[in-house]
Design a protein around this motif. Structure first.
Motif, PDB file in Angstrom:
ATOM      1  N   PHE A 208       0.830  -1.211   0.000  1.00 21.13           N
ATOM      2  CA  PHE A 208       0.000   0.000   0.000  1.00 21.13           C
ATOM      3  C   PHE A 208       0.863   1.258   0.000  1.00 21.13           C
ATOM      4  N   LEU A 209       0.346   2.271  -0.650  1.00 17.86           N
ATOM      5  CA  LEU A 209       0.874   3.626  -0.544  1.00 17.86           C
ATOM      6  C   LEU A 209      -0.234   4.468   0.077  1.00 17.86           C
ATOM      7  N   ARG A 210      -0.024   4.876   1.319  1.00 17.69           N
ATOM      8  CA  ARG A 210      -1.042   5.655   2.033  1.00 17.69           C
ATOM      9  C   ARG A 210      -0.837   7.146   1.758  1.00 17.69           C
ATOM     10  N   LEU A 211      -1.924   7.825   1.443  1.00 13.75           N
ATOM     11  CA  LEU A 211      -1.880   9.245   1.114  1.00 13.75           C
ATOM     12  C   LEU A 211      -2.484  10.094   2.223  1.00 13.75           C
ATOM     13  N   ASP A 212      -2.031  11.315   2.314  1.00 10.63           N
ATOM     14  CA  ASP A 212      -2.647  12.284   3.214  1.00 10.63           C
ATOM     15  C   ASP A 212      -3.846  12.886   2.489  1.00 10.63           C
ATOM     16  N   HIS A 213      -4.917  12.098   2.438  1.00 10.72           N
ATOM     17  CA  HIS A 213      -6.086  12.447   1.637  1.00 10.72           C
ATOM     18  C   HIS A 213      -7.312  11.749   2.199  1.00 10.72           C
ATOM     19  N   VAL A 214      -8.426  12.451   2.274  1.00  9.66           N
ATOM     20  CA  VAL A 214      -9.682  11.866   2.735  1.00  9.66           C
ATOM     21  C   VAL A 214     -10.391  11.227   1.543  1.00  9.66           C
ATOM     22  N   GLU A 215     -10.640   9.925   1.630  1.00 13.21           N
ATOM     23  CA  GLU A 215     -11.258   9.190   0.533  1.00 13.21           C
ATOM     24  C   GLU A 215     -12.690   9.664   0.263  1.00 13.21           C
ATOM     25  N   GLY A 216     -13.072   9.643  -1.012  1.00 13.13           N
ATOM     26  CA  GLY A 216     -14.427  10.012  -1.420  1.00 13.13           C
ATOM     27  C   GLY A 216     -14.502  10.031  -2.935  1.00 13.13           C
ATOM     28  N   TYR A 217     -15.641   9.594  -3.485  1.00 14.81           N
ATOM     29  CA  TYR A 217     -15.763   9.498  -4.937  1.00 14.81           C
ATOM     30  C   TYR A 217     -15.626  10.869  -5.595  1.00 14.81           C
ATOM     31  N   LEU A 218     -16.115  11.905  -4.938  1.00 16.00           N
ATOM     32  CA  LEU A 218     -16.056  13.249  -5.500  1.00 16.00           C
ATOM     33  C   LEU A 218     -14.696  13.910  -5.279  1.00 16.00           C
ATOM     34  N   GLU A 219     -13.766  13.181  -4.685  1.00 19.09           N
ATOM     35  CA  GLU A 219     -12.434  13.727  -4.407  1.00 19.09           C
ATOM     36  C   GLU A 219     -11.343  13.033  -5.211  1.00 19.09           C
ATOM     37  N   LEU A 220     -11.709  12.426  -6.344  1.00 27.72           N
ATOM     38  CA  LEU A 220     -10.724  11.687  -7.134  1.00 27.72           C
ATOM     39  C   LEU A 220      -9.663  12.603  -7.737  1.00 27.72           C
ATOM     40  N   SER A 221     -10.050  13.820  -8.119  1.00 24.10           N
ATOM     41  CA  SER A 221      -9.068  14.749  -8.688  1.00 24.10           C
ATOM     42  C   SER A 221      -8.016  15.112  -7.654  1.00 24.10           C
ATOM     43  N   ALA A 222      -8.463  15.373  -6.436  1.00 26.02           N
ATOM     44  CA  ALA A 222      -7.528  15.695  -5.362  1.00 26.02           C
ATOM     45  C   ALA A 222      -6.641  14.496  -5.036  1.00 26.02           C
ATOM     46  N   LYS A 223      -7.208  13.297  -5.089  1.00 22.38           N
ATOM     47  CA  LYS A 223      -6.438  12.088  -4.800  1.00 22.38           C
ATOM     48  C   LYS A 223      -5.356  11.864  -5.857  1.00 22.38           C
ATOM     49  N   THR A 224      -5.708  12.087  -7.114  1.00 23.77           N
ATOM     50  CA  THR A 224      -4.727  11.929  -8.190  1.00 23.77           C
ATOM     51  C   THR A 224      -3.568  12.896  -8.017  1.00 23.77           C
ATOM     52  N   LYS A 225      -3.888  14.125  -7.686  1.00 26.37           N
ATOM     53  CA  LYS A 225      -2.846  15.130  -7.479  1.00 26.37           C
ATOM     54  C   LYS A 225      -1.941  14.755  -6.309  1.00 26.37           C
ATOM     55  N   THR A 226      -2.550  14.294  -5.231  1.00 26.23           N
ATOM     56  CA  THR A 226      -1.779  13.892  -4.054  1.00 26.23           C
ATOM     57  C   THR A 226      -0.929  12.663  -4.339  1.00 26.23           C
ATOM     58  N   TYR A 227      -1.459  11.738  -5.141  1.00 27.02           N
ATOM     59  CA  TYR A 227      -0.701  10.529  -5.489  1.00 27.02           C
ATOM     60  C   TYR A 227       0.597  10.881  -6.204  1.00 27.02           C
ATOM     61  N   PHE A 228       0.508  11.688  -7.260  1.00 24.47           N
ATOM     62  CA  PHE A 228       1.710  12.024  -8.020  1.00 24.47           C
ATOM     63  C   PHE A 228       2.698  12.823  -7.161  1.00 24.47           C
ATOM     64  N   ALA A 229       2.176  13.747  -6.367  1.00 23.46           N
ATOM     65  CA  ALA A 229       3.062  14.546  -5.512  1.00 23.46           C
ATOM     66  C   ALA A 229       3.773  13.670  -4.487  1.00 23.46           C
ATOM     67  N   THR A 230       3.071  12.667  -3.952  1.00 22.55           N
ATOM     68  CA  THR A 230       3.659  11.776  -2.951  1.00 22.55           C
ATOM     69  C   THR A 230       4.649  10.805  -3.588  1.00 22.55           C
ATOM     70  N   ALA A 231       4.257  10.227  -4.714  1.00 24.39           N
ATOM     71  CA  ALA A 231       5.102   9.224  -5.377  1.00 24.39           C
ATOM     72  C   ALA A 231       6.425   9.809  -5.834  1.00 24.39           C
ATOM     73  N   VAL A 232       6.398  11.037  -6.368  1.00 24.43           N
ATOM     74  CA  VAL A 232       7.634  11.638  -6.873  1.00 24.43           C
ATOM     75  C   VAL A 232       8.582  12.002  -5.733  1.00 24.43           C
ATOM     76  N   LYS A 233       8.042  12.179  -4.534  1.00 19.90           N
ATOM     77  CA  LYS A 233       8.901  12.441  -3.374  1.00 19.90           C
ATOM     78  C   LYS A 233       9.524  11.159  -2.819  1.00 19.90           C
ATOM     79  N   LEU A 234       8.777  10.071  -2.910  1.00 13.16           N
ATOM     80  CA  LEU A 234       9.265   8.809  -2.350  1.00 13.16           C
ATOM     81  C   LEU A 234      10.203   8.058  -3.283  1.00 13.16           C
ATOM     82  N   TRP A 235       9.904   8.086  -4.593  1.00 15.03           N
ATOM     83  CA  TRP A 235      10.682   7.301  -5.548  1.00 15.03           C
ATOM     84  C   TRP A 235      11.093   8.165  -6.729  1.00 15.03           C
ATOM     85  N   ASP A 236      12.349   8.107  -7.060  1.00 19.32           N
ATOM     86  CA  ASP A 236      12.879   8.833  -8.217  1.00 19.32           C
ATOM     87  C   ASP A 236      12.777   7.916  -9.436  1.00 19.32           C
TER      88      ASP A 236
END
Length: 408
Positions: A208-236
Motif C-alpha cells: 500500500f501507498l497511504r496518502l494524506d487524503h480523505v477518501e471520497g468518490y467526488l475527491e478523485l481529482s484531489a487524490k490523483t494530485k496527491t498521489y503524483f506529488a507523494t510518489a515523486v517524493k518517495l521514488w525517483d
C-alpha cells in the motif's frame, strides 16, 4: 587790483566748482552703470550653470518662441518617456526573476524529495563518493493502483493475477526498477475502523501507498494530485502510472511501451479522448463548471481516459511543486488534462492502453500485438472484475516470462 579783475576771478572759481560737481556726479553714474553690466554677465570660466535634459529642452523652446502650454506638453512627453522606459526595464526584470523562482522551486522540490526519501529509509544506489550525499535509488516506473476501502475483493483479484506478490514483487523492484502499490488515503475519521482494516491488510501484503487524503468518490481529482506529488517524493522514477483496480494490465508490455519514449521530455501517455461536457445535473460525469468550456454542447480538450495513463518524471514534479494552485474539476481525467493543456507536453495516444476484454484483447495477442491494458468501456473498467479478471488474465495475459524479459 581793480574791481573788474576781482569779479572775473570770482566767476572762474564758481564755474570751476560747478564743473567739478558735475563731473563727480557723472563719474558716479557711469560707475554704477558699468558695475550693473558686469553683474548681469556670467563669467566665461566656471560660471556656466549645468542644466538637466528637461531644462535644456525648456530653454531651447523659449529661445524658439514656444508658448507655455506647448512647453508643458513637451515636459510631460519627456517625463513619460523616461517613466515608460523604467517600467519596461522593471517588467523584464520581474519576468527573469519569475523564471528563476520557478527553476528554484523545481530544484527545491527535488531536494526535499531526496531528503524525505533518505529520512524514510528508501533504498539508495551504489556507494557514494567520500564527502558526497547519498544518492537516491533510480527506478524505471511507479505503478499506483487506485483503490477504495470497499474494494478488498478487487485488490485480491489483482494480487492473484497481474500484480506479483511477496519476493517476486521485491525482485521486480530491485532488478527491473518497477514499483507497484495500491493507492489509498484515509477515512473521514482518522484512525477509524476503515483505516485499521487497511493497516491490517498492509501488514499481510506490504503493498500500500497511504496518502494524506480523505477518501471520497467526488475527491478523485484531489487524490490523483496527491498521489503524483507523494510518489515523486518517495521514488525517483522515469515514469509514474495511475491505473484503476478493475483494469487488467500487462506490466512487461507497459514497461516496454514507456521505454520507447524515455528520451522525450514531458510525456503524457494514454488513450486520448475528447468527450462532451455534461451540463445537466444528476447525470454521471456531470461537470458543475461546464460554463468554462464554452457554449452548451462543447467537448473537452484532449486528455487521457482515466482507467490508465502514465506521465514522465518532469510532469509529476510539476504537479508536486504546483499542487496548491492546480484546479480540480469534477472528473479526475479532465483535471489531469487541464494541468497540462497550457504546457509544452507531448500527448501520446496509444490505443493498446484501452483494449477491450476477450475476445478483443485475445485476438490482438494472437496477432502479436499484446495489449497493455484491457477493460470494458460500458463499465469504465472490467464488468464484474472480481469474477472475470482471472479469465481476462488467462486469455489476454502476456505470461510471467514476458515480464522478466521486458527490455527496459
Amino acid at each position: 587790483m581793480s574791481f573788474k579783475n576781482r569779479v572775473e576771478g570770482t566767476s572762474r572759481s564758481v564755474i570751476s566748482q560747478k564743473w567739478t560737481l558735475f563731473l563727480c556726479i557723472a563719474s558716479f553714474c557711469a560707475g554704477m552703470f558699468f558695475t550693473a553690466r558686469m553683474w548681469t554677465i556670467p563669467e566665461a570660466k566656471g560660471g556656466i550653470t549645468r542644466t538637466t535634459g528637461v531644462e535644456a529642452e525648456r530653454l531651447n523652446l523659449v529661445s524658439e518662441g514656444c508658448n507655455t502650454k506647448f512647453l508643458q506638453q513637451k515636459d510631460v512627453k519627456l517625463v513619460s518617456k523616461d517613466v515608460f522606459g523604467e517600467v519596461s526595464k522593471t517588467h523584464n526584470a520581474l519576468q527573469t526573476l519569475d523564471k528563476t523562482i520557478s527553476s528554484l522551486e523545481m530544484e527545491l522540490a527535488a531536494a526535499k524529495s531526496a531528503q524525505e526519501s533518505i529520512l524514510s529509509g528508501a533504498p539508495i544506489s551504489g556507494d557514494s563518493e567520500k564527502g558526497d550525499l547519498p544518492k537516491k535509488r533510480k527506478y524505471f516506473m511507479v505503478v499506483g493502483i487506485n483503490t477504495a476501502f470497499s474494494s478488498r475483493k478487487r485488490r485480491d483479484s489483482v494480487r492473484a493475477t497481474w500484480m506479483p506478490q511477496g519476493e517476486k514483487r521485491k525482485k521486480l523492484e530491485e532488478e527491473k526498477g518497477i514499483i507497484m502499490r495500491f493507492v489509498i488515503g484515509h477515512g473521514a475519521t482518522l484512525g477509524g475502523i476503515l483505516d485499521r482494516a487497511i493497516e491490517a491488510e498492509d501488514r499481510n501484503h506490504g503493498d500500500f501507498l497511504r496518502l494524506d487524503h480523505v477518501e471520497g468518490y467526488l475527491e478523485l481529482s484531489a487524490k490523483t494530485k496527491t498521489y503524483f506529488a507523494t510518489a515523486v517524493k518517495l521514488w525517483d522514477a522515469e515514469y509514474y502510472v495511475k491505473v484503476d483496480d478493475d483494469v487488467h494490465v500487462n506490466i512487461g508490455t507497459l514497461a516496454e511501451t514507456l521505454a520507447r519514449h524515455r528520451k522525450k521530455p514531458r510525456v503524457y501517455i494514454g488513450c486520448m479522448k475528447s468527450g462532451p461536457v455534461l451540463a445537466q445535473k444528476g447525470v454521471r460525469y456531470h461537470e458543475p463548471e461546464y460554463w468554462k468550456f464554452g457554449e452548451t454542447g462543447n467537448k473537452y480538450f484532449r486528455h487521457a481516459t482515466g482507467q490508465i495513463y502514465a506521465i514522465s518524471k518532469d510532469l509529476a514534479s510539476y504537479i508536486s511543486v504546483n499542487q496548491h494552485v492546480l484546479h480540480k474539476y469534477a472528473n479526475e481525467d479532465v483535471s489531469l488534462g487541464a494541468w497540462f493543456i497550457g504546457l509544452d507536453v507531448l500527448h501520446i495516444d496509444d490505443r493498446r492502453l484501452c483494449c477491450g476484454t476477450p475476445p478483443d484483447c485475445e485476438w490482438k495477442a494472437q496477432a502479436g500485438n499484446v495489449c497493455v491494458a484491457s477493460f470494458d468501456w460500458t463499465c469504465s473498467g472490467i464488468c464484474r472484475s472480481v469474477d472475470r479478471l482471472k479469465e481476462v488474465h488467462k486469455r489476454c495475459g502476456e505470461g510471467e516470462k514476458a515480464l522478466w524479459k521486458a527490455a527496459i
